[in-house]
Design a protein around this motif. Structure first.
Motif, PDB file in Angstrom:
ATOM      1  N   PRO A   1      -1.381 -40.589   5.940  1.00  0.00           N
ATOM      2  CA  PRO A   1      -2.168 -40.459   7.168  1.00  0.00           C
ATOM      3  C   PRO A   1      -3.422 -39.621   6.913  1.00  0.00           C
ATOM      4  O   PRO A   1      -3.344 -38.578   6.260  1.00  0.00           O
ATOM      5  CB  PRO A   1      -1.227 -39.737   8.138  1.00  0.00           C
ATOM      6  CG  PRO A   1      -0.065 -39.278   7.343  1.00  0.00           C
ATOM      7  CD  PRO A   1      -0.084 -39.940   6.014  1.00  0.00           C
ATOM      8  N   PRO A   2      -4.592 -40.088   7.390  1.00  0.00           N
ATOM      9  CA  PRO A   2      -5.816 -39.307   7.178  1.00  0.00           C
ATOM     10  C   PRO A   2      -5.823 -38.051   8.036  1.00  0.00           C
ATOM     11  O   PRO A   2      -5.113 -37.979   9.034  1.00  0.00           O
ATOM     12  CB  PRO A   2      -6.926 -40.270   7.627  1.00  0.00           C
ATOM     13  CG  PRO A   2      -6.250 -41.206   8.567  1.00  0.00           C
ATOM     14  CD  PRO A   2      -4.813 -41.314   8.151  1.00  0.00           C
ATOM     15  N   LYS A   3      -6.594 -37.047   7.627  1.00  0.00           N
ATOM     16  CA  LYS A   3      -6.738 -35.815   8.417  1.00  0.00           C
ATOM     17  C   LYS A   3      -7.974 -35.971   9.300  1.00  0.00           C
ATOM     18  O   LYS A   3      -9.058 -36.225   8.795  1.00  0.00           O
ATOM     19  CB  LYS A   3      -6.919 -34.613   7.481  1.00  0.00           C
ATOM     20  CG  LYS A   3      -5.712 -34.336   6.600  1.00  0.00           C
ATOM     21  CD  LYS A   3      -4.659 -33.539   7.343  1.00  0.00           C
ATOM     22  CE  LYS A   3      -3.547 -33.094   6.404  1.00  0.00           C
ATOM     23  NZ  LYS A   3      -2.445 -32.467   7.144  1.00  0.00           N
ATOM     24  N   LYS A   4      -7.777 -35.828  10.602  1.00  0.00           N
ATOM     25  CA  LYS A   4      -8.926 -35.931  11.517  1.00  0.00           C
ATOM     26  C   LYS A   4      -9.543 -34.554  11.707  1.00  0.00           C
ATOM     27  O   LYS A   4      -8.838 -33.573  11.895  1.00  0.00           O
ATOM     28  CB  LYS A   4      -8.475 -36.474  12.871  1.00  0.00           C
ATOM     29  CG  LYS A   4      -8.139 -37.948  12.850  1.00  0.00           C
ATOM     30  CD  LYS A   4      -7.979 -38.474  14.280  1.00  0.00           C
ATOM     31  CE  LYS A   4      -7.182 -39.770  14.284  1.00  0.00           C
ATOM     32  NZ  LYS A   4      -5.731 -39.567  14.115  1.00  0.00           N
ATOM     33  N   PHE A   5     -10.870 -34.507  11.702  1.00  0.00           N
ATOM     34  CA  PHE A   5     -11.526 -33.211  11.869  1.00  0.00           C
ATOM     35  C   PHE A   5     -11.573 -32.796  13.334  1.00  0.00           C
ATOM     36  O   PHE A   5     -11.824 -33.602  14.215  1.00  0.00           O
ATOM     37  CB  PHE A   5     -12.966 -33.254  11.330  1.00  0.00           C
ATOM     38  CG  PHE A   5     -13.661 -31.934  11.510  1.00  0.00           C
ATOM     39  CD1 PHE A   5     -13.356 -30.864  10.693  1.00  0.00           C
ATOM     40  CD2 PHE A   5     -14.594 -31.754  12.530  1.00  0.00           C
ATOM     41  CE1 PHE A   5     -13.965 -29.632  10.882  1.00  0.00           C
ATOM     42  CE2 PHE A   5     -15.211 -30.521  12.714  1.00  0.00           C
ATOM     43  CZ  PHE A   5     -14.895 -29.463  11.889  1.00  0.00           C
ATOM     44  N   HIS A   6     -11.261 -31.547  13.586  1.00  0.00           N
ATOM     45  CA  HIS A   6     -11.576 -30.927  14.874  1.00  0.00           C
ATOM     46  C   HIS A   6     -11.829 -29.448  14.613  1.00  0.00           C
ATOM     47  O   HIS A   6     -11.537 -28.950  13.520  1.00  0.00           O
ATOM     48  CB  HIS A   6     -10.476 -31.168  15.908  1.00  0.00           C
ATOM     49  CG  HIS A   6      -9.114 -30.701  15.487  1.00  0.00           C
ATOM     50  ND1 HIS A   6      -8.757 -29.384  15.462  1.00  0.00           N
ATOM     51  CD2 HIS A   6      -8.032 -31.391  15.053  1.00  0.00           C
ATOM     52  CE1 HIS A   6      -7.508 -29.275  15.061  1.00  0.00           C
ATOM     53  NE2 HIS A   6      -7.038 -30.478  14.778  1.00  0.00           N
ATOM     54  N   LYS A   7     -12.372 -28.753  15.611  1.00  0.00           N
ATOM     55  CA  LYS A   7     -12.765 -27.355  15.389  1.00  0.00           C
ATOM     56  C   LYS A   7     -11.575 -26.461  15.062  1.00  0.00           C
ATOM     57  O   LYS A   7     -11.752 -25.356  14.555  1.00  0.00           O
ATOM     58  CB  LYS A   7     -13.502 -26.809  16.612  1.00  0.00           C
ATOM     59  CG  LYS A   7     -14.855 -27.437  16.839  1.00  0.00           C
ATOM     60  CD  LYS A   7     -15.625 -26.644  17.893  1.00  0.00           C
ATOM     61  CE  LYS A   7     -16.691 -27.477  18.558  1.00  0.00           C
ATOM     62  NZ  LYS A   7     -16.232 -28.126  19.803  1.00  0.00           N
ATOM     63  N   GLY A   8     -10.376 -26.942  15.370  1.00  0.00           N
ATOM     64  CA  GLY A   8      -9.178 -26.170  15.054  1.00  0.00           C
ATOM     65  C   GLY A   8      -9.058 -25.866  13.575  1.00  0.00           C
ATOM     66  O   GLY A   8      -8.519 -24.833  13.194  1.00  0.00           O
ATOM     67  N   GLN A   9      -9.570 -26.766  12.748  1.00  0.00           N
ATOM     68  CA  GLN A   9      -9.496 -26.503  11.309  1.00  0.00           C
ATOM     69  C   GLN A   9     -10.330 -25.278  10.935  1.00  0.00           C
ATOM     70  O   GLN A   9     -10.035 -24.613   9.957  1.00  0.00           O
ATOM     71  CB  GLN A   9      -9.929 -27.735  10.507  1.00  0.00           C
ATOM     72  CG  GLN A   9      -8.764 -28.681  10.279  1.00  0.00           C
ATOM     73  CD  GLN A   9      -9.043 -30.101  10.699  1.00  0.00           C
ATOM     74  OE1 GLN A   9     -10.193 -30.497  10.838  1.00  0.00           O
ATOM     75  NE2 GLN A   9      -8.005 -30.874  10.907  1.00  0.00           N
ATOM     76  N   ILE A  10     -11.350 -24.987  11.729  1.00  0.00           N
ATOM     77  CA  ILE A  10     -12.154 -23.779  11.487  1.00  0.00           C
ATOM     78  C   ILE A  10     -11.466 -22.561  12.108  1.00  0.00           C
ATOM     79  O   ILE A  10     -11.106 -21.620  11.406  1.00  0.00           O
ATOM     80  CB  ILE A  10     -13.580 -23.960  12.057  1.00  0.00           C
ATOM     81  CG1 ILE A  10     -14.278 -25.102  11.318  1.00  0.00           C
ATOM     82  CG2 ILE A  10     -14.374 -22.654  11.925  1.00  0.00           C
ATOM     83  CD1 ILE A  10     -15.599 -25.518  11.921  1.00  0.00           C
TER      84      ILE A  10
ATOM     85  N   PRO B   1     -10.460 -24.537  22.233  1.00  0.00           N
ATOM     86  CA  PRO B   1     -11.495 -25.464  21.759  1.00  0.00           C
ATOM     87  C   PRO B   1     -11.004 -26.280  20.552  1.00  0.00           C
ATOM     88  O   PRO B   1     -10.377 -25.733  19.664  1.00  0.00           O
ATOM     89  CB  PRO B   1     -12.642 -24.527  21.357  1.00  0.00           C
ATOM     90  CG  PRO B   1     -12.017 -23.194  21.149  1.00  0.00           C
ATOM     91  CD  PRO B   1     -10.802 -23.125  22.017  1.00  0.00           C
ATOM     92  N   HIS B   2     -11.267 -27.578  20.579  1.00  0.00           N
ATOM     93  CA  HIS B   2     -10.878 -28.452  19.466  1.00  0.00           C
ATOM     94  C   HIS B   2     -12.061 -29.288  19.000  1.00  0.00           C
ATOM     95  O   HIS B   2     -12.945 -29.559  19.745  1.00  0.00           O
ATOM     96  CB  HIS B   2      -9.734 -29.377  19.866  1.00  0.00           C
ATOM     97  CG  HIS B   2      -8.412 -28.688  19.838  1.00  0.00           C
ATOM     98  ND1 HIS B   2      -7.925 -28.031  20.941  1.00  0.00           N
ATOM     99  CD2 HIS B   2      -7.498 -28.522  18.860  1.00  0.00           C
ATOM    100  CE1 HIS B   2      -6.755 -27.487  20.628  1.00  0.00           C
ATOM    101  NE2 HIS B   2      -6.468 -27.761  19.373  1.00  0.00           N
TER     102      HIS B   2
END
Lengths: 151, 188
Positions: free
Chosen positions: A88-97, A150-151
């Motif tokens: 499964p690909p990793k989707k970007f959202h601000k949570g990764q920051i 925030p995401h």
């Protein structure tokens, strides 16, 4: 992420279907302890740029993982039960920051990411059970406030 | 042979073995390597509380719980039978820096003056065990993965969000080490 493999299995088989992951985990836990990746001192040494050890471990693991994924895709290697390998690909959202920074802060304090927590407890550091319970509570709190962050 | 195993393992042996976990999990059953998900499954199993994140059948993901149970057993085996609880030979400079912060115990994998069971009910324990644990659990779920899911699995699969996450893990860790830890150690 839901996977399909176990869906058709009645609950009675849950144990036997998953036994191989337990065995792999045992092997993995031994590596964690023997290479001192679960050591708070090693994590401090990494963040204080004292030695190459942890960078070597993570860097080598990424290279081996990358090569493995490349080979699996290139030669369309199937799973032992004949399925096509799907990652499964990793989707970007601000949570990764934001989440990444928060986890990083915790990583340097506890000297452990989630995997090593289990290995530390197994190795006899029973106080880490409190860390693990707190990490589960932290996961729950994220779930509780997910919609307001925030995401 | 056992004598060799009982020595601390080098970074490249560990790196190769951890890297091989990626194809092992993929080929055993199409499982993406990731450990922080196990914490989510425990929430879903024990206290879903109508929270959307925990509304799924955790039994379908039970492999992950077996995997972490295995890690715990592996930690026990290494600690009890394979000489895993020896002093860690960290860099002299790091050791001096930690001594300057006030640490005295360097006898095993974790400093017992912070992570010993006698610390559980102290302010120190509250910060290192409870606060630290909360950050680890909250942060990994918010980031949708930890060192295994992002830094190893995600980077192996060339996922750029995982690179962003990994950089943030490191930035958070450097901040915590150089800014927060000195403040925390001043408290006691």
């Amino acid at each position: 992420m839901e996977t399909n493999l176990n869906k058709a299995q009645p609950n009675g088989n849950l144990f036997f279907v998953n036994l191989k992951y337990l065995v792999l985990g045992v092997f993995f836990g031994i590596v964690f302890v023997k290479a001192e990746i679960v050591s708070w001192f090693r994590i401090q040494e990494m963040f204080r740029l004292g030695a190459f050890h942890m960078y070597g471990v993570i860097g080598t693991a990424v290279l081996v993982g990358m090569l493995s994924v490349y080979l699996i895709k290139k030669f369309k290697i199937k799973t032992i039960s004949g399925e096509v390998v799907v990652i499964p690909p990793k989707k970007f959202h601000k949570g990764q920051i934001y989440g990444g920074l928060i986890f990083g802060i915790g990583w340097a304090i506890t000297g452990a990411c989630p995997g090593p927590l289990f290995a530390q407890i197994g190795a006899g550091f029973l106080a880490v059970m409190i860390t693990l319970l707190s990490a589960i509570a932290g996961t729950w709190l994220y779930g509780r406030f997910q919609s307001r962050l925030p995401h | 042979m056992l004598e060799i195993i009982k020595q601390p393992w080098s970074w490249y042996v560990a790196g190769i073995l951890i890297g091989l976990t990626v194809p092992a999990l993929l080929l055993l059953g199409n499982k993406p390597f990731g450990i922080s998900s196990s914490l989510k499954h425990m929430c879903a199993a024990c206290m879903p509380a109508k929270i959307p994140l925990f509304q799924y059948n955790w039994k379908h993901e039970a492999w992950n719980l077996f995997f972490v149970a295995g890690i715990l057993i592996g930690g026990f085996v290494a600690g009890q039978f394979l000489g895993g609880n020896q002093p860690v030979h960290i860099a002299e400079r790091t050791k001096e820096q930690l001594q300057a912060l006030g640490l005295t115990d360097f006898s095993t994998l974790l400093p017992l003056d912070v992570f010993g069971t006698s610390q559980i009910f102290t302010v120190r324990g509250l910060i290192f065990l409870v606060f630290g644990g909360l950050m680890v659990g909250f942060g990994t779920r918010y980031a949708d993965g930890c060192t295994s899911g992002h830094s190893i699995m995600g980077l192996s699969n060339l996922q750029w969000p995982s690179l962003v996450a990994t950089i943030c893990f490191m930035v958070g860790g450097f901040f915590s080490t150089w800014v927060l830890l000195p403040l925390i150690f001043q408290l006691f």
